[in-house]
Design an enzyme around this catalytic site. Sequence first.
Site, PDB file in Angstrom:
ATOM      1  N   HIS A 189     -24.650  -7.761  85.718  1.00 42.87           N
ATOM      2  CA  HIS A 189     -24.163  -6.439  86.163  1.00 42.87           C
ATOM      3  C   HIS A 189     -23.449  -5.696  85.024  1.00 42.87           C
ATOM      4  O   HIS A 189     -22.608  -4.856  85.265  1.00 42.87           O
ATOM      5  CB  HIS A 189     -23.218  -6.561  87.360  1.00 42.87           C
ATOM      6  CG  HIS A 189     -23.714  -7.485  88.433  1.00 42.87           C
ATOM      7  ND1 HIS A 189     -24.490  -7.049  89.484  1.00 42.87           N
ATOM      8  CD2 HIS A 189     -23.578  -8.830  88.597  1.00 42.87           C
ATOM      9  CE1 HIS A 189     -24.799  -8.086  90.262  1.00 42.87           C
ATOM     10  NE2 HIS A 189     -24.261  -9.188  89.731  1.00 42.87           N
ATOM     11  N   SER A 316     -26.480  12.921  62.068  1.00 41.47           N
ATOM     12  CA  SER A 316     -26.442  14.118  62.899  1.00 41.47           C
ATOM     13  C   SER A 316     -26.241  15.313  61.992  1.00 41.47           C
ATOM     14  O   SER A 316     -25.569  15.217  60.962  1.00 41.47           O
ATOM     15  CB  SER A 316     -25.290  14.002  63.889  1.00 41.47           C
ATOM     16  OG  SER A 316     -24.837  15.279  64.266  1.00 41.47           O
TER      17      SER A 316
END
Length: 510
Positions: A189, A316
């Site tokens: 999980h 970026s």
Amino acid sequence: MSSSSPQRATAKQAKTGKPVKTAQAVSDNQLATKSQAWSALFSEPMSDLVKRYTASVFFDKRLWQADIVGSLAHAEMLAAQKIISKKDFSAIKSGMAQIRQQIESGQFDWQLDLEDVHLNIEAALTALVGDAGKRLHTGRSRNDQVATDVRLWLRGEIDLISALLNDLQRSLVDVAQKNMDVILPGFTHLQVAQPVSFGHHLLAYVEMFARDAERMADVRRRVNRLPLGAAALAGTTYPLDRERVAKTLGMVDDKGQPAVCQNSLDAVSDRDFAIEFTASASLVMVHISRLSEELILWMSQNFGFVQIADRFTTGSSIMPQKKNPDVPELARGKTGRVVGHLMALITLMKGQPLAYNKDNQEDKEPLFDTVDTLKDTLRIFTEMVGGQVNPKTGKKEGGIAVKPEAMERAAKRGYATATDLADYLVKKGLPFRDAHEVVAHAVKTAMAKGVDLSELALTDLQAFNPKIGQDVFECLSLQGSLKARNTLGGTAPAQVALQIKRHRARLGSK
Ligand code: ARG
């Protein structure tokens, strides 16, 4: 297209003074339009739009090698069965050799007017060798021809893909071996669950890719069967020897017996082999995508578990601090593309009546793109994970860089050894459910103090249960936890070492 206009052939003829015996000149004269390629039955030519809509040559030309090999095997059998003469067969052979050479050197004139790779090559052959070329299609249809070509081509691609799958597994095994004793939190999980060896974690992917390779080998068995001889749909009136063709083309079963499609209608119409290949390819991509997702998570600042080499990342344009995991992200994205191809192919088949329908021409682009995407992805992952051999040192460099401290820190932060404490108490005689409850209290206390279970004092731990002794600290350490999981397939370094040995023996060295 315009380069193949009748005017150009005439100009050439004018220059040399004699008729130009090239594939293009004769096809211009004899098969200038598709309606002429069929027969006198057609009273009007196709419009340009319909030609463009129905043609496949600009993508199916990549089947040219399979088309030539398949045609030669067919012609050899026709000659052996005395359906065509030996002379015709040698003319076909020499014509095909010239065509091969023209295609390889980029000089072959692919014509949209001739619809597909099959008609282009056949027209070129007839142009070169005359009537012998026209005899090649005896006892054959494009329906069994295209099914054969696609199978031959795909068989070769499956072999390349299988080799690439082995390369990727070797890369993963190399990195796993180096990191057998590196510990990271295992998750369920996406919550910290139990400590695992990073080597063990990577070997989980080796298992997935090993099953993928098994699946590819299994698909290959069904791809490698011969449709040729089914002709258009019903078989043919000529005394063909289909088994001979199958043997010539290496289409044999596991026992070396010729593998021939046994029903002519099925042979020309089904594309289940392409569908199951694309399904297997989709599973490979899904496994790659899961690995990508983990690499992306591990590279984020919140985890900081690994770094991939700069050449697989981009920066970026606005944020100078960024290093983005473009390659894993794209691989995750391309998985959708390949699964999409599976949907396209399976939908293509649904609802087709027997036997061949032109719908099947739509099998090629999804299949080609699946193969291209898969091969590139496997190559890039092999290098990104395992690095590249430095020619100077002969050693692999530039694979994923592992940060063991960050991994260990994360394992400790999440109380990954809580189960080990419960197991410890069970061994001291507590029923498991009671032990589970005791440990829950201990974790709550440790959380409140902001420490790991292993950092609680013995007296603190004994307050939860008096059976706890000094030996508890061995089981609360990450190393102790790992070592204790020494069952077959478990994460104990001793087990991981055994698995690495097994994989190395199975994969061999390259
Ligand atoms: N280009 C066609 C295909 O890819 C070849 C077979 C065409 N057969 C036919 N009868 N129109 O399926």
